[in-house]
Each structure stands twice: as C-alpha cells, then as structure tokens.
Motif scaffolding. Structure first.
Motif, PDB file in Angstrom:
ATOM      1  N   PRO A 181       0.618  -1.130  -0.059  1.00  0.00           N
ATOM      2  CA  PRO A 181       0.337   0.028  -0.322  1.00  0.00           C
ATOM      3  C   PRO A 181       0.628   1.516  -0.059  1.00  0.00           C
ATOM      4  O   PRO A 181       0.616   2.597  -0.652  1.00  0.00           O
ATOM      5  CB  PRO A 181      -0.950  -0.014   1.537  1.00  0.00           C
ATOM      6  N   GLU A 182       2.764   0.977   0.981  1.00  0.00           N
ATOM      7  CA  GLU A 182       2.613   2.058   0.763  1.00  0.00           C
ATOM      8  C   GLU A 182       3.541   2.896  -0.978  1.00  0.00           C
ATOM      9  O   GLU A 182       4.369   4.127  -0.832  1.00  0.00           O
ATOM     10  CB  GLU A 182       3.987   1.785   1.697  1.00  0.00           C
ATOM     11  N   LYS A 183       3.339   1.681  -1.555  1.00  0.00           N
ATOM     12  CA  LYS A 183       4.430   1.915  -3.576  1.00  0.00           C
ATOM     13  C   LYS A 183       3.038   2.951  -3.878  1.00  0.00           C
ATOM     14  O   LYS A 183       1.701   2.541  -3.640  1.00  0.00           O
ATOM     15  CB  LYS A 183       4.311   0.891  -3.790  1.00  0.00           C
ATOM     16  N   GLU A 184       3.414   4.474  -4.250  1.00  0.00           N
ATOM     17  CA  GLU A 184       2.949   5.325  -5.188  1.00  0.00           C
ATOM     18  C   GLU A 184       2.170   4.377  -6.569  1.00  0.00           C
ATOM     19  O   GLU A 184       3.152   4.245  -7.545  1.00  0.00           O
ATOM     20  CB  GLU A 184       2.477   6.204  -5.083  1.00  0.00           C
ATOM     21  N   VAL A 185       0.973   4.006  -7.249  1.00  0.00           N
ATOM     22  CA  VAL A 185       0.824   4.084  -8.650  1.00  0.00           C
ATOM     23  C   VAL A 185       0.069   4.784  -8.979  1.00  0.00           C
ATOM     24  O   VAL A 185      -0.852   6.278  -8.811  1.00  0.00           O
ATOM     25  CB  VAL A 185      -0.536   2.961  -8.043  1.00  0.00           C
ATOM     26  N   ARG A 186       1.567   5.213 -10.312  1.00  0.00           N
ATOM     27  CA  ARG A 186       0.795   6.104 -11.366  1.00  0.00           C
ATOM     28  C   ARG A 186       0.256   5.853 -12.856  1.00  0.00           C
ATOM     29  O   ARG A 186       0.498   5.061 -13.084  1.00  0.00           O
ATOM     30  CB  ARG A 186       1.809   7.260 -11.706  1.00  0.00           C
ATOM     31  N   VAL A 187      -1.171   5.883 -12.714  1.00  0.00           N
ATOM     32  CA  VAL A 187      -1.660   5.525 -14.244  1.00  0.00           C
ATOM     33  C   VAL A 187      -1.880   6.902 -15.744  1.00  0.00           C
ATOM     34  O   VAL A 187      -1.873   7.875 -14.928  1.00  0.00           O
ATOM     35  CB  VAL A 187      -2.971   5.074 -14.250  1.00  0.00           C
ATOM     36  N   TRP A 188      -0.829   5.955 -16.545  1.00  0.00           N
ATOM     37  CA  TRP A 188      -0.808   6.744 -17.618  1.00  0.00           C
ATOM     38  C   TRP A 188      -1.736   6.853 -18.379  1.00  0.00           C
ATOM     39  O   TRP A 188      -1.917   5.968 -19.488  1.00  0.00           O
ATOM     40  CB  TRP A 188       0.330   6.977 -18.640  1.00  0.00           C
ATOM     41  N   ASP A 189      -3.089   7.654 -18.445  1.00  0.00           N
ATOM     42  CA  ASP A 189      -4.149   7.477 -19.507  1.00  0.00           C
ATOM     43  C   ASP A 189      -3.647   8.583 -21.061  1.00  0.00           C
ATOM     44  O   ASP A 189      -3.568   9.372 -21.507  1.00  0.00           O
ATOM     45  CB  ASP A 189      -5.432   7.740 -19.441  1.00  0.00           C
ATOM     46  N   SER A 190      -2.896   6.826 -21.676  1.00  0.00           N
ATOM     47  CA  SER A 190      -2.324   7.903 -23.295  1.00  0.00           C
ATOM     48  C   SER A 190      -3.528   8.440 -24.683  1.00  0.00           C
ATOM     49  O   SER A 190      -3.262   7.773 -24.700  1.00  0.00           O
ATOM     50  CB  SER A 190      -1.393   7.796 -22.901  1.00  0.00           C
ATOM     51  N   ASN A 191      -4.166   9.518 -24.243  1.00  0.00           N
ATOM     52  CA  ASN A 191      -4.723   9.818 -25.637  1.00  0.00           C
ATOM     53  C   ASN A 191      -3.945   9.985 -26.081  1.00  0.00           C
ATOM     54  O   ASN A 191      -5.577  10.189 -27.714  1.00  0.00           O
ATOM     55  CB  ASN A 191      -6.743  10.151 -24.539  1.00  0.00           C
ATOM     56  N   ALA A 192      -3.777  11.200 -26.077  1.00  0.00           N
ATOM     57  CA  ALA A 192      -3.258  12.330 -26.778  1.00  0.00           C
ATOM     58  C   ALA A 192      -2.235  12.310 -27.662  1.00  0.00           C
ATOM     59  O   ALA A 192      -2.456  11.287 -28.353  1.00  0.00           O
ATOM     60  CB  ALA A 192      -2.678  14.042 -26.469  1.00  0.00           C
ATOM     61  N   GLU A 193      -1.171  12.780 -28.131  1.00  0.00           N
ATOM     62  CA  GLU A 193       0.190  12.112 -29.539  1.00  0.00           C
ATOM     63  C   GLU A 193       1.242  11.876 -28.580  1.00  0.00           C
ATOM     64  O   GLU A 193       2.020  11.752 -28.831  1.00  0.00           O
ATOM     65  CB  GLU A 193       0.231  13.505 -30.406  1.00  0.00           C
ATOM     66  N   LEU A 194       1.352  11.607 -27.165  1.00  0.00           N
ATOM     67  CA  LEU A 194       2.340  11.412 -26.456  1.00  0.00           C
ATOM     68  C   LEU A 194       1.980   9.471 -26.262  1.00  0.00           C
ATOM     69  O   LEU A 194       1.295   8.976 -25.887  1.00  0.00           O
ATOM     70  CB  LEU A 194       2.937  12.139 -25.399  1.00  0.00           C
ATOM     71  N   ARG A 195       3.169   9.707 -26.502  1.00  0.00           N
ATOM     72  CA  ARG A 195       2.970   7.286 -26.552  1.00  0.00           C
ATOM     73  C   ARG A 195       4.217   7.026 -24.730  1.00  0.00           C
ATOM     74  O   ARG A 195       5.271   7.619 -24.961  1.00  0.00           O
ATOM     75  CB  ARG A 195       3.657   6.760 -27.568  1.00  0.00           C
ATOM     76  N   TYR A 196       3.684   6.215 -24.274  1.00  0.00           N
ATOM     77  CA  TYR A 196       4.637   5.807 -23.309  1.00  0.00           C
ATOM     78  C   TYR A 196       5.449   4.586 -22.774  1.00  0.00           C
ATOM     79  O   TYR A 196       4.452   4.099 -23.217  1.00  0.00           O
ATOM     80  CB  TYR A 196       3.426   5.841 -21.931  1.00  0.00           C
ATOM     81  N   LEU A 197       6.147   4.274 -22.785  1.00  0.00           N
ATOM     82  CA  LEU A 197       6.820   3.359 -22.029  1.00  0.00           C
ATOM     83  C   LEU A 197       7.344   3.381 -20.496  1.00  0.00           C
ATOM     84  O   LEU A 197       8.316   4.367 -20.731  1.00  0.00           O
ATOM     85  CB  LEU A 197       8.652   3.166 -22.949  1.00  0.00           C
ATOM     86  N   VAL A 198       7.339   2.057 -20.086  1.00  0.00           N
ATOM     87  CA  VAL A 198       7.353   1.769 -18.281  1.00  0.00           C
ATOM     88  C   VAL A 198       8.835   1.654 -18.588  1.00  0.00           C
ATOM     89  O   VAL A 198       9.266   0.534 -19.460  1.00  0.00           O
ATOM     90  CB  VAL A 198       6.461   1.122 -17.916  1.00  0.00           C
ATOM     91  N   LEU A 199       9.982   1.877 -17.558  1.00  0.00           N
ATOM     92  CA  LEU A 199      11.294   2.301 -17.217  1.00  0.00           C
ATOM     93  C   LEU A 199      10.751   0.852 -16.281  1.00  0.00           C
ATOM     94  O   LEU A 199      10.901   1.406 -15.160  1.00  0.00           O
ATOM     95  CB  LEU A 199      12.150   2.770 -16.880  1.00  0.00           C
ATOM     96  N   PRO A 200      10.833  -0.229 -16.129  1.00  0.00           N
ATOM     97  CA  PRO A 200      10.418  -1.325 -15.472  1.00  0.00           C
ATOM     98  C   PRO A 200      12.200  -1.065 -14.315  1.00  0.00           C
ATOM     99  O   PRO A 200      13.242  -1.151 -14.126  1.00  0.00           O
ATOM    100  CB  PRO A 200      10.704  -2.834 -15.334  1.00  0.00           C
ATOM    101  N   GLU A 201      11.976  -1.791 -12.465  1.00  0.00           N
ATOM    102  CA  GLU A 201      12.846  -1.623 -11.927  1.00  0.00           C
ATOM    103  C   GLU A 201      13.709  -3.085 -12.183  1.00  0.00           C
ATOM    104  O   GLU A 201      13.529  -4.097 -12.688  1.00  0.00           O
ATOM    105  CB  GLU A 201      12.725  -1.822 -10.852  1.00  0.00           C
ATOM    106  N   ARG A 202      15.071  -2.792 -12.323  1.00  0.00           N
ATOM    107  CA  ARG A 202      16.319  -4.073 -12.361  1.00  0.00           C
ATOM    108  C   ARG A 202      15.883  -4.845 -11.179  1.00  0.00           C
ATOM    109  O   ARG A 202      16.431  -4.166  -9.765  1.00  0.00           O
ATOM    110  CB  ARG A 202      17.254  -3.432 -12.445  1.00  0.00           C
ATOM    111  N   PRO A 203      15.966  -5.903 -11.959  1.00  0.00           N
ATOM    112  CA  PRO A 203      15.452  -6.909 -11.127  1.00  0.00           C
ATOM    113  C   PRO A 203      16.912  -7.181  -9.999  1.00  0.00           C
ATOM    114  O   PRO A 203      17.984  -7.736 -10.177  1.00  0.00           O
ATOM    115  CB  PRO A 203      15.323  -8.632 -11.485  1.00  0.00           C
ATOM    116  N   ALA A 204      16.725  -7.841  -8.370  1.00  0.00           N
ATOM    117  CA  ALA A 204      17.845  -7.930  -7.544  1.00  0.00           C
ATOM    118  C   ALA A 204      19.010  -9.069  -8.165  1.00  0.00           C
ATOM    119  O   ALA A 204      17.960  -9.877  -8.849  1.00  0.00           O
ATOM    120  CB  ALA A 204      17.060  -8.312  -6.304  1.00  0.00           C
TER     121      ALA A 204
END
Lengths: 118, 207
Positions: free
Chosen positions: B150-173
């Motif tokens: 629960p303490e992790k912040e969730v950010r939702v990116w709703d990409s309806n306009a002209e920008l396209r999104y890629l998530v940079l995941p965390e590097r695994p341990a």
C-alpha cells in the motif's frame, strides 16, 4: 487517396508522422498551475475522457504544440495548441475508495482546461 | 483478464472474419495494395516487437548517461537505438522505483508505442482493461499477479493524446553482473506496460 505502394512501406513505418507542430503559440498554462477540465461533451471526435470532466488537477509538464484532434478529425483545421501533462489525485477522480497516494496523468489539449476557480 | 477460452476463441473468429471482409473490400476498391499490406504484417510479426523495448530498458539499466537522456528526451534516446517511427513519434519514458509503480492505458482507444513494443495485445484494447485500470489499478495489477504494498504510489498514464508511454521497470535484484543482452531477456512486454515487473535473474523473460 492513392494506395500505399509496397516500396514506401518501410520508410513510412520508420519515419511516422508526428502531430507536433512548429507554430509559435504562447502557452496559457505553466507547470504547477491548478486547472479544471471543462465540461465538454462533444458528439464528435475528442481525446478528452469523460471521467476527467469537471475535475481539477495540476499541470506537471508542457508537452509542446500539437495539432488539435477535435477539429482536425473533422476537416476544421489544425488549431495548433499546447498539450499539458496534468496530474490528478486518484481520490479527486474516484473518491474515498481510491488509494490516498495514487495518481493519474492525462495529456490534455489547452482547449480542454481552464484555470481552477474560474 | 477473466475471459474463458471459449469467449476468446469466438471473439477472435469474429475479428478474423471481419478483417478478411474489410481487406478484400479495400483491395477490390484499389485502396490497398496486397503487397504493401503483406509487408506491413511481416514487419510487425517478425521485426518490430517488445524485444526492441527490452533493449532500451537493458541499456538504461547499464548506462546511466543513456538513462538520463531517456528520461529527459525519450524520443531522441530511443532513436539512438533505431526504434523510431509510426506511433513512437513522441515518446515519454516513466521510471519505476522502490516507491513508484507506473502503468499505461489508453481509455479512449488503444494508443501504444509501436516501435518499442510492437502492436498491442488484445487485452490492452479490451473494454474491461481500459475501463478498470484507471479506477482500480491495484485490482487489475493483482489479476496480473502483481501485488503492490500500500505504501507504493501507483501512477496511471492514460495516453489519449499524441504522447506514447514506455515504463522503465525496476532492475531485478541479483542481476549486478549481467550484461545488457542477458538483462534484455528479463524484460517482459507487460513490465514495459506496467502490468508486470521484470523477471528475476535466472527466471528468463516471457513475452
């Protein structure tokens, strides 16, 4: 419209066609501004999701000047304008059921928003 | 998503039939050249896909200067690796951290970064994903097998306009000694949409 010739496929896919425009348009908003999404309900093309209408968020980024889909889709011109990355608290959109720290980002055309409190 | 196989098969049959009907009409009317269509399909089936995005992520994990460019000018940094073009003209990369998890959706249609991820999976275009991820991101994530504290912040990116999104995941341990090629194999498509996380070292990546 002529059919796309096969020899142009690779070039088209590799280049794309940005909707970004070079027109010098002054931005009405700056990062940090509080903005409210206008209550627009067009029956025609729009990039404004209904759930955001009437909600207030904070401008986080100026994405630059883009062709306005709402007019361009209907042959009514490019109407170039700034697009802003706007941050909304999940609770401002969905109420108490949303997690307190969660947020949602939308890229909004300038025509979609007005200064908060106007 | 909770589709039964039967539902999914029926829907895909319907879509395939409709696509075939539209395709033959477009060819008949001279609006599409069959050879051009075949070239486009071939490109997205064999050349352009999430393996491109995985290379971007692996480079960012191993090259701090590239990562800085990627987060400040994603389109330009991704172009260095050659992954530019249709539906990737204006890119934004958002970084997952120990305190932030990002997810991408297009609630109005199916906007998706094609040069780095290929064409979107069916569930990304489905009404249930698009409707639910904005209002209940943690519930959707949980159905994908990702349970966030629960303490992790969730950010939702709703990409309806002209920008396209890629998530940079965390590097695994446990991946400290791995090179970019080995790291890329850990980066799944879902990790770059934000409905998954990068695989643990030794686990290998699924699409």
């Amino acid at each position: 419209m002529p059919a796309l010739p096969v020899e142009e496929v690779d070039g088209l896919i590799a280049t794309g066609a940005t909707a970004r425009m070079t027109d010098a348009v002054e931005p009405r908003f700056r990062p940090g501004d509080h903005v409210t999404v206008r209550n627009l309900n067009p029956l025609t093309h729009t990039r404004l999701p209904r759930y955001a209408r009437g909600k207030t968020g904070t401008v986080e980024a100026d994405r630059g000047v883009f062709c306005f889909n709402d007019t361009n889709a209907h042959g009514q011109g490019h109407k170039p304008q700034h697009v802003y990355g706007v941050r909304f608290a999940a609770r401002d959109l969905w109420g108490e059921q949303a997690a307190a720290r969660d947020v949602l980002y939308l890229d909004l055309f300038e025509d979609y928003i007005e200064p908060h409190g106007t | 998503m909770p589709d039964t196989h039967e539902d999914l098969d029926t829907r895909e049959d319907d879509v395939a039939l409709r696509v075939r009907a539209i395709e033959s009409l477009l060819i008949e009317k001279g609006l599409v050249q069959p050879a051009a269509l075949a070239a486009i399909v071939e490109t997205y089936e064999t050349k352009i896909g999430p393996h491109n995005g995985a290379q971007v992520v692996a480079r960012a994990w191993t090259d701090p200067a590239f990562k800085a460019r990627l987060l400040s000018n994603a389109t330009g940094a991704i172009a260095e690796l050659g992954f530019s073009g249709v539906q990737g003209e204006d890119m934004v990369v958002v970084e997952n951290t120990p305190t932030v998890h990002n997810m991408v959706v297009c609630t109005l249609c199916s906007c998706y970064p094609w040069p780095t991820l290929g064409l979107p999976p069916n569930w990304y275009k489905s009404a249930p994903y698009r409707a639910r991820v904005v209002i209940d991101p943690r519930g959707v994530l949980s159905e994908f097998g990702v349970d966030l504290p629960p303490e992790k912040e969730v950010r939702v990116w709703d990409s309806n306009a002209e920008l396209r999104y890629l998530v940079l995941p965390e590097r695994p341990a446990g991946t400290e000694g791995m090179d970019a090629a080995a790291l890329a194999a850990l980066v799944t498509r879902d990790a770059m949409i934000g409905t998954g996380v990068a695989a643990a070292a030794g686990a290998g990546g699924a699409p």
